[in-house]
Design an enzyme around this catalytic site. Structure first.
Site, PDB file in Angstrom:
ATOM      1  CG  ASP A 189      -1.773   1.048   1.390  1.00  0.00           C
ATOM      2  OD1 ASP A 189      -2.366   1.575   0.476  1.00  0.00           O
ATOM      3  OD2 ASP A 189      -1.668   1.680   2.572  1.00  0.00           O
ATOM      4  CG  ASP A 236      -1.548   8.035   0.644  1.00  0.00           C
ATOM      5  OD1 ASP A 236      -1.206   8.981   0.802  1.00  0.00           O
ATOM      6  OD2 ASP A 236      -2.391   7.578  -0.532  1.00  0.00           O
ATOM      7  CG  ASP A 258      -2.008   2.134   6.427  1.00  0.00           C
ATOM      8  OD1 ASP A 258      -2.442   3.159   7.137  1.00  0.00           O
ATOM      9  OD2 ASP A 258      -1.866   1.871   5.307  1.00  0.00           O
TER      10      ASP A 258
END
Length: 218
Positions: free
Chosen positions: A8, A10, A167
């Site tokens: 991922d 961001d 995250d």
């Protein structure tokens, strides 16, 4: 056998999410309101249609307001918070290890390509990636699995041969829906959110070398 890793962006490679949340919190407080994580958390890791803070704040204050001025103040606050930002701990080491292990390296982000590649270029990370898929490449972003499926197609590997690093709960859900193993590495904001299914949780990529992590996932 693991053949690829897909990251991922961001909040995972660069923690843009904490400054974003804090900047919107400041905007809310300027109008006597509070933006809580239980509300903001629904939009982390997915597209902007999940939650519009400008619509929400207008509904709370009960009147029309100068959105453009608010956007400009938000942008200034966010950029100031990001002025000295760097990649999260352990990211560069994982990229280096992945190359040494002969793994394909992908990226799957619900953000735009311009946003993602701009930061990757800023931090000198763009050359590490064999395949990048963003919101520009799909009809649905996370938690839909399309982004991960497109990344896997670009890497030429099957879902069971790849590990996703995420995250956020929305991102982890997308990875598991795509049939991948998923390792979550929450940041200071997403660590407070409730996650569904995942295979391993790390506080930081410095916690465990990539080689050892892959062995533990076998």
């Amino acid at each position: 056998m693991i053949q690829a890793v897909v990251f991922d962006f961001d909040g995972l490679i660069v923690d843009t999410e904490t400054p974003e949340f804090e900047s919107f919190q400041e905007m809310y407080r300027q109008h006597g309101c509070e933006l809580t994580l239980d509300i903001w958390g629904q939009c982390i890791g997915t597209g902007p249609e999940a939650f519009n803070p400008y619509d929400d704040l207008e509904a709370r204050i009960g009147r029309a307001w100068d959105r453009e001025a608010a956007r400009q103040r938000y942008k200034m606050t966010y950029e100031e918070k990001m002025r000295h930002a760097d990649v999260r701990p352990g990211v560069r080491a994982y990229l280096q290890e992945a190359k040494e292990l002969g793994l394909r390296i992908g990226l799957a982000s619900s953000s735009s390509r311009a946003w993602v590649t701009g930061y990757l270029e800023r931090f000198g990370l763009l050359p590490w990636f064999d395949c990048i898929r963003t919101s520009d490449d799909v009809t649905k972003v996370k938690p839909d699995p399309e982004l991960y499926r497109k990344a896997l197609e670009g890497l030429g590997v099957r879902p069971e041969a790849a590990v996703a690093f995420e995250d956020s709960p929305n991102g982890a859900l997308a990875a598991k829906r795509a049939g991948m193993r998923c390792v979550i590495v929450p940041n200071s904001v997403t660590a407070k959110l409730q996650f569904g299914e995942y295979d391993q949780r790390l506080s930081s990529m410095e916690e465990l070398p990539l080689r050892e992590l892959i062995v533990s996932l076998a």
